[in-house]
Design a protein around this motif. Sequence first.
Motif, PDB file in Angstrom:
ATOM      1  N   GLU A  11      -0.333   7.179  -4.029  1.00  0.00           N
ATOM      2  CA  GLU A  11      -0.783   7.236  -2.642  1.00  0.00           C
ATOM      3  C   GLU A  11      -2.203   6.716  -2.495  1.00  0.00           C
ATOM      4  O   GLU A  11      -3.088   7.103  -3.247  1.00  0.00           O
ATOM      5  N   ASN A  12      -2.389   5.831  -1.521  1.00  0.00           N
ATOM      6  CA  ASN A  12      -3.686   5.237  -1.209  1.00  0.00           C
ATOM      7  C   ASN A  12      -4.104   4.146  -2.189  1.00  0.00           C
ATOM      8  O   ASN A  12      -5.240   3.697  -2.161  1.00  0.00           O
ATOM      9  N   THR A  42      -5.015   6.047   5.060  1.00  0.00           N
ATOM     10  CA  THR A  42      -4.389   7.189   4.397  1.00  0.00           C
ATOM     11  C   THR A  42      -5.404   8.311   4.316  1.00  0.00           C
ATOM     12  O   THR A  42      -6.591   8.076   4.107  1.00  0.00           O
ATOM     13  N   ILE A  69       0.867  -1.180   0.000  1.00  0.00           N
ATOM     14  CA  ILE A  69       0.000   0.000   0.000  1.00  0.00           C
ATOM     15  C   ILE A  69       0.904   1.230   0.000  1.00  0.00           C
ATOM     16  O   ILE A  69       1.672   1.443   0.947  1.00  0.00           O
ATOM     17  N   VAL A  70       0.822   2.026  -1.060  1.00  0.00           N
ATOM     18  CA  VAL A  70       1.641   3.233  -1.141  1.00  0.00           C
ATOM     19  C   VAL A  70       0.999   4.305  -0.264  1.00  0.00           C
ATOM     20  O   VAL A  70      -0.200   4.579  -0.378  1.00  0.00           O
ATOM     21  N   VAL A  71       1.803   4.894   0.630  1.00  0.00           N
ATOM     22  CA  VAL A  71       1.257   5.936   1.512  1.00  0.00           C
ATOM     23  C   VAL A  71       1.901   7.301   1.269  1.00  0.00           C
ATOM     24  O   VAL A  71       1.394   8.317   1.748  1.00  0.00           O
ATOM     25  N   SER A 119      -9.247   6.947   4.049  1.00  0.00           N
ATOM     26  CA  SER A 119      -9.571   5.660   3.455  1.00  0.00           C
ATOM     27  C   SER A 119      -8.807   4.599   4.240  1.00  0.00           C
ATOM     28  O   SER A 119      -7.845   4.898   4.936  1.00  0.00           O
ATOM     29  N   TYR A 155     -10.710  -2.825   0.516  1.00  0.00           N
ATOM     30  CA  TYR A 155     -10.484  -1.391   0.529  1.00  0.00           C
ATOM     31  C   TYR A 155     -11.754  -0.680   0.971  1.00  0.00           C
ATOM     32  O   TYR A 155     -12.844  -0.988   0.479  1.00  0.00           O
ATOM     33  N   HIS A 208      -7.174   0.490   4.056  1.00  0.00           N
ATOM     34  CA  HIS A 208      -6.908  -0.819   3.458  1.00  0.00           C
ATOM     35  C   HIS A 208      -6.843  -1.814   4.600  1.00  0.00           C
ATOM     36  O   HIS A 208      -6.126  -1.584   5.573  1.00  0.00           O
ATOM     37  N   SER A 259      -3.147   0.183  -3.754  1.00  0.00           N
ATOM     38  CA  SER A 259      -2.451  -1.019  -3.297  1.00  0.00           C
ATOM     39  C   SER A 259      -2.253  -1.980  -4.449  1.00  0.00           C
ATOM     40  O   SER A 259      -2.903  -1.872  -5.493  1.00  0.00           O
TER      41      SER A 259
END
Lengths: 480, 480
Positions: free
Chosen positions: A432-433, B461, A413-415, B409, B437, B411, A435
């Motif tokens: 961001e946000n 996030t 998951i990119v944050v 949001s 999600y 995950h 996955s």
Amino acid sequence: MVTITPVLLCGGSGTRLWPLSRKSYPKQFVPLVGEETLFQASARRLHGTGLGAGGLGFAAPVVLTNAEFRFIVAEQLGQAGIDPGAVLIEPEGRNTAAPILAAALHLAATDPEAVMLVAPSDHVVPDAPAFHAAIERGLGPVSEGRLVTFGITPDRAETGYGYLEIAAPVADGAPQDLVRFVEKPDAARAEAMFGSGAFLWNAGIFMARAADMAAAFRHHAPDLCAPVEAALDRARADLGFLRLDPAAWAAAPDISVDYAVMEKAGNLSVVPFAAAWSDLGGWDAVWRESGPDAHGVVATDGATAIDCRDTLLRSDSDRLEIVGIGLDNIMAIATGDAVLVADMRRAQDVKLAVAALKAKQAPQATSFPKVHRPWGWFESLVIGGRFQVKRILVHPGAALSLQSHHHRSEHWIVVEGTARVTVDDAVTLVTENQSVYIPLGAVHRMENPGKLPMVLIEVQTGAYVGEDDIIRYEDVYARG
Amino acid sequence: MVTITPVLLCGGSGTRLWPLSRKSYPKQFVPLVGEETLFQASARRLHGTGLGAGGLGFAAPVVLTNAEFRFIVAEQLGQAGIDPGAVLIEPEGRNTAAPILAAALHLAATDPEAVMLVAPSDHVVPDAPAFHAAIERGLGPVSEGRLVTFGITPDRAETGYGYLEIAAPVADGAPQDLVRFVEKPDAARAEAMFGSGAFLWNAGIFMARAADMAAAFRHHAPDLCAPVEAALDRARADLGFLRLDPAAWAAAPDISVDYAVMEKAGNLSVVPFAAAWSDLGGWDAVWRESGPDAHGVVATDGATAIDCRDTLLRSDSDRLEIVGIGLDNIMAIATGDAVLVADMRRAQDVKLAVAALKAKQAPQATSFPKVHRPWGWFESLVIGGRFQVKRILVHPGAALSLQSHHHRSEHWIVVEGTARVTVDDAVTLVTENQSVYIPLGAVHRMENPGKLPMVLIEVQTGAYVGEDDIIRYEDVYARG
């Protein structure tokens, strides 16, 4: 106007400042006093032009380090905005003589007249202009072909340092002839030397023309010359680093420059340096250099001292509060995974803590939860029976190896920032946000194509989540 | 054969055992000595039948606690395999008199002859059979309508406890008439009392028939009776708990049972108890009860003592190693987010640490990273600028509230067990290594439909990831 090439020695990995200094990331790379790391402060102190009274200037530094630290060196110099002239990689630790000779030969090959200033990268010298002035005072003897060392005017009867005896106390800081080296003294001898004024601390900082330094080695330590010359001749350029040849290097004697050369050299001048200096040789030194208050207390942001005296309380984790009550002569240092609490007088015994943790196979003995890699770093946030969660930071433009795992799947998951992710034949941008799922066995890679650091959370699940479950297919950093 | 109803007081939240005991999760719920928590050990000690020489048996306990701890009480009793007879919820802290009277009235309503044994839930009594024997010795006076208290035979001249004076030293442990209560003494007075043999520690453990206890209150503390009776009369049953009426309870005087009743009662008998006992009133007591070695050192699994004397080194995090070097009379206790280092003689001043952290608004003053909820617990693993990662455990059969968020949001990746997840109109089962999600604004719920705990990693996030960004639509635990 004289230009000097700094030679920064930073291959060491002391244990006396554990838990902040560990084999995998030793004290020179840590911000122990002030905002910058000791290595960065050392490089910055020997950087710039138009310095001192006579327009002193520094060329790009030559850095000596080992393979494990090479990306830390590059990253920290980059943060400080300093380009290295060369980063020489020592295949294994060989004390100080061999790396200094390697630097001298490396510089002499292009300019035998180049003036080199050899300095450890873990010293604290708060007054850089005073140091520049001392360097300028040493240039006279250097121009006469002499070797110069710097002697720190003591402010206490220290038993932890070696001393340099000079002919007589001096007030103006003019270079003196060395009478002799003195080993670390006992307390009585230290008091006598401190009182006489003719003894200075040996700081291990040297200056000479490259050719003169090399000549001193040829004369006093000829057995070092062949292995070090061969290690340089057969050195291999690798991603901007110069890797000295391991086989040749292995034949170099493991000896300090003092024993190998300086104690035998007849042409050694001593430049007295009367300003503050410390080699941060223990937590007691860190306490001293951190500015104790009227009660002798040093407490960092995350530390609270209640009714304490002569005490160091230090939290090096922003999620950890440390509180001391009624302590006297105690040092307590807490990181996210380890706490040292010791009598201040036992500062030199902190290595015992490291040895004890090694014996119980605790990872804290040598490594940190945050693991530095050429592409950035990762840290394990939690490990369960069949899962692990990591935070991963990838530098702009960097890439992890193309890899797969036998025993785990991964959710990413990119944050922060944007990742370019390869999973088998598909390449996608993940922002961001968003996955992405990496099934067990899939060949995958993570890259940061952006201009800002990319942070992602990796959730691994599987029967085995150890670091060694990895098959690497391609790696820009040439790792196995 | 006599059956006794334990009345366990566990609404307190002391700060002297910080950082392990905090307002949100105080010492009685923590395994401070041994594997079980103090509350579990206290409940187990007063559980079972066919005990003692005369077939002593215990009925299901009546527990007095507050709203915040009610699910911890239920969970810990469940783990110990003990069903409570009643859990009375004190709307606010009112010292010991009011809750003891509430328990007496509650029991007397169904059986005025019921024998109640009132005990704090944070004491250490290693020898349960010896305690059962002492209880049996007290049953004679109880059957005569007397109130019984237990006096601990001192093993040192302790200044931290109040004392009970009896007529003469006794060897056989037979009940004695009380001469008088004695406040905490100074050191000289403590020595004199310790030497005389006629003074026992006041442990705050009482036994009487419910009707006799209530009668003593009516006689000596009539102002307590109306409010406590009203609080019981208007109590509300809620998910298996009995919530005393807040308005009535608020009128009850905030006073200890000693001051309100026991010091005035003419019918108090003292049963001497000569075995080991501690109220764990400070880290020095924990050190003493944890079995110091020949050097006086107590070191837990994650702690290493090198050349230490009379020192407690304790790590209560499995990811944290603590090492002490050359310490004397020091206690150092480390949790995942806080470290206390103090002179052992300052054990009673640990509250100063809590006050100092409150003043700097550090969450460590009152709460833990792991937050307990009726449905399980969560802990924050890392908080970044625009993200947060949590580990969440949901008990079998439990459910979080139906909720949504304005600013984040989420995950969810299940790493153990199976979740039933509601997102707007869709309900799906999510098993180990699957993810789901939750878009910003979506109405969602997480449940554990299985028979094993469910663990998931939540990656949030958004611009704001605080706990207060939550809109609850339905909650089986009736929270706001």
